[in-house]
Write a protein that holds these residues in place. Sequence first.
Motif, PDB file in Angstrom:
ATOM      1  N   TRP A 226       0.852  -1.187   0.000  1.00 27.45           N
ATOM      2  CA  TRP A 226       0.000   0.000   0.000  1.00 27.45           C
ATOM      3  C   TRP A 226       0.887   1.235   0.000  1.00 27.45           C
ATOM      4  CZ3 TRP A 226      -5.506   0.220   0.863  1.00 27.45           C
ATOM      5  CH2 TRP A 226      -6.116  -1.022   0.869  1.00 27.45           C
TER       6      TRP A 226
ATOM      7  N   GLY B  32       0.657   5.357   0.123  1.00 31.13           N
ATOM      8  CA  GLY B  32      -0.232   6.485   0.391  1.00 31.13           C
ATOM      9  C   GLY B  32      -0.152   7.520  -0.721  1.00 31.13           C
ATOM     10  N   THR B  33      -1.076   8.457  -0.706  1.00 34.57           N
ATOM     11  CA  THR B  33      -1.136   9.530  -1.694  1.00 34.57           C
ATOM     12  C   THR B  33       0.145  10.355  -1.678  1.00 34.57           C
ATOM     13  OG1 THR B  33      -3.518   9.678  -1.385  1.00 34.57           O
ATOM     14  CG2 THR B  33      -2.437  11.568  -2.419  1.00 34.57           C
ATOM     15  N   GLY B  34       0.704  10.602  -2.850  1.00 34.38           N
ATOM     16  CA  GLY B  34       1.870  11.472  -2.983  1.00 34.38           C
ATOM     17  C   GLY B  34       3.196  10.849  -2.597  1.00 34.38           C
ATOM     18  N   VAL B  35       3.235   9.530  -2.411  1.00 37.02           N
ATOM     19  CA  VAL B  35       4.495   8.855  -2.086  1.00 37.02           C
ATOM     20  C   VAL B  35       5.426   8.934  -3.291  1.00 37.02           C
ATOM     21  CG1 VAL B  35       5.550   6.596  -1.643  1.00 37.02           C
ATOM     22  CG2 VAL B  35       3.538   7.299  -0.367  1.00 37.02           C
TER      23      VAL B  35
ATOM     24  N   SER C  56       3.235   5.430   4.441  1.00 34.06           N
ATOM     25  CA  SER C  56       2.357   6.551   4.765  1.00 34.06           C
ATOM     26  C   SER C  56       2.394   7.612   3.663  1.00 34.06           C
ATOM     27  CB  SER C  56       2.798   7.144   6.100  1.00 34.06           C
ATOM     28  OG  SER C  56       1.892   8.129   6.516  1.00 34.06           O
ATOM     29  N   ALA C  57       1.325   8.382   3.561  1.00 38.73           N
ATOM     30  CA  ALA C  57       1.157   9.377   2.497  1.00 38.73           C
ATOM     31  C   ALA C  57       2.232  10.459   2.519  1.00 38.73           C
ATOM     32  CB  ALA C  57      -0.210  10.025   2.611  1.00 38.73           C
ATOM     33  N   GLY C  58       2.683  10.834   1.312  1.00 37.86           N
ATOM     34  CA  GLY C  58       3.546  11.990   1.131  1.00 37.86           C
ATOM     35  C   GLY C  58       5.016  11.810   1.474  1.00 37.86           C
TER      36      GLY C  58
END
Length: 71
Positions: free
Chosen positions: A24, A26-29, A44-46
């Motif tokens: 998985w 996250g957004t913007g990884v 985790s995102a970003g």
Amino acid sequence: NLSPSKYLAVSTTARPIAVEYEVWLGTGVIVLPGTTNKDGAVISAGFVVSGAINENSFYAGNPAECKRQLG
């Protein structure tokens, strides 16, 4: 005159990115070249990911680091 080549490293070598099963992101990884994401990893995102990511683990931080192992 500011030339970007003076400040940015330019690479002509391609390196693979491996994303295994049930990873998985996250957004913007941002996944950098040469990274291997093992089974069940969660990022985790970003955050910026590089190198080898352990399986069944949660990563956060910038650069990403292992925060804990997942069941």
